[in-house]
Design a protein around this motif. Structure first.
Motif, PDB file in Angstrom:
ATOM      1  N   MET A  27       0.834  -1.284  -0.050  1.00  0.00           N
ATOM      2  CA  MET A  27      -0.020  -0.025  -0.016  1.00  0.00           C
ATOM      3  C   MET A  27       0.842   1.200  -0.132  1.00  0.00           C
ATOM      4  O   MET A  27       1.705   1.319   0.722  1.00  0.00           O
ATOM      5  N   GLN A  30      -1.058   6.813  -0.877  1.00  0.00           N
ATOM      6  CA  GLN A  30      -2.420   7.358  -1.394  1.00  0.00           C
ATOM      7  C   GLN A  30      -3.461   6.253  -0.937  1.00  0.00           C
ATOM      8  O   GLN A  30      -4.499   6.337  -1.395  1.00  0.00           O
ATOM      9  N   HIS A  31      -2.894   5.158  -0.387  1.00  0.00           N
ATOM     10  CA  HIS A  31      -3.851   4.062   0.176  1.00  0.00           C
ATOM     11  C   HIS A  31      -4.026   3.411  -0.969  1.00  0.00           C
ATOM     12  O   HIS A  31      -5.095   2.633  -1.040  1.00  0.00           O
ATOM     13  N   GLU A  32      -3.317   3.249  -2.188  1.00  0.00           N
ATOM     14  CA  GLU A  32      -3.414   2.057  -3.147  1.00  0.00           C
ATOM     15  C   GLU A  32      -2.610   1.080  -3.265  1.00  0.00           C
ATOM     16  O   GLU A  32      -1.408   0.995  -2.570  1.00  0.00           O
ATOM     17  N   THR A  41      -1.918  -1.161 -10.244  1.00  0.00           N
ATOM     18  CA  THR A  41      -2.662  -0.694  -9.184  1.00  0.00           C
ATOM     19  C   THR A  41      -4.217  -1.595  -9.169  1.00  0.00           C
ATOM     20  O   THR A  41      -4.660  -1.936  -9.973  1.00  0.00           O
ATOM     21  N   GLN A  43      -7.654  -2.934  -7.031  1.00  0.00           N
ATOM     22  CA  GLN A  43      -9.067  -2.950  -6.393  1.00  0.00           C
ATOM     23  C   GLN A  43      -8.907  -4.315  -5.752  1.00  0.00           C
ATOM     24  O   GLN A  43      -8.715  -5.166  -6.225  1.00  0.00           O
TER      25      GLN A  43
END
Length: 113
Positions: A27, A30-32, A41, A43
C-alpha cells in the motif's frame, strides 16, 4: 487453514521465490495497492487470496504476521505481508479494509507442509 508455525517467514518466502513468486503488493501513501514498482494498481475485486501463511512471534505473542499469496485476474502471483502488533507495517484501517474485501479461494497447490 493449515498451521505453518514450523516454518519461518523467510523460509516460506524463499520457497515461494523458488516457485517464481517474487513480486510483492504494497500500500502506498495514497492508500492504493501497488504491484512491485508501480506495475499495476489493484482494487480488491482484481485479486484473490489463494493461500495465507500465519506466523507467531516466539518472544512476544503480539508480534504476529500473515503472508498472503494473491493472484490477479491475469494469473500473476504476488504476496502481501501483514504484520501486526508492535511491528505493524501499516497503520490505519485502509489496509485491513482492502484485505477484507479480497475474495478467498484457498488453493492446496500452495501448501508448504
Amino acid at each position: 487453514m493449515a498451521n505453518h508455525n514450523l516454518k519461518t517467514l523467510s523460509q516460506v518466502l524463499n520457497t515461494l521465490i523458488k516457485r517464481g513468486i517474487t513480486k510483492e503488493i504494497c500500500m502506498n501513501e495514497q492508500h492504493e495497492m501497488i504491484l512491485g514498482k508501480d506495475e499495476k494498481t489493484y482494487q480488491p475485486e482484481d485479486l484473490c487470496i489463494v493461500k495465507s501463511y500465519r506466523f507467531e512471534g516466539d518472544s512476544n505473542p503480539d508480534d504476529n504476521a500473515v503472508l498472503y499469496l494473491l493472484q490477479d485476474k491475469e494469473g500473476e502471483l504476488a504476496t502481501i505481508l501483514d504484520s501486526y502488533g508492535a511491528e505493524s507495517n501499516y497503520s490505519g484501517e485502509e489496509f485491513d479494509n482492502f484485505l477484507r474485501k479480497v475474495p478467498i479461494q484457498d488453493n492446496p497447490e500452495y501448501d508448504l507442509d
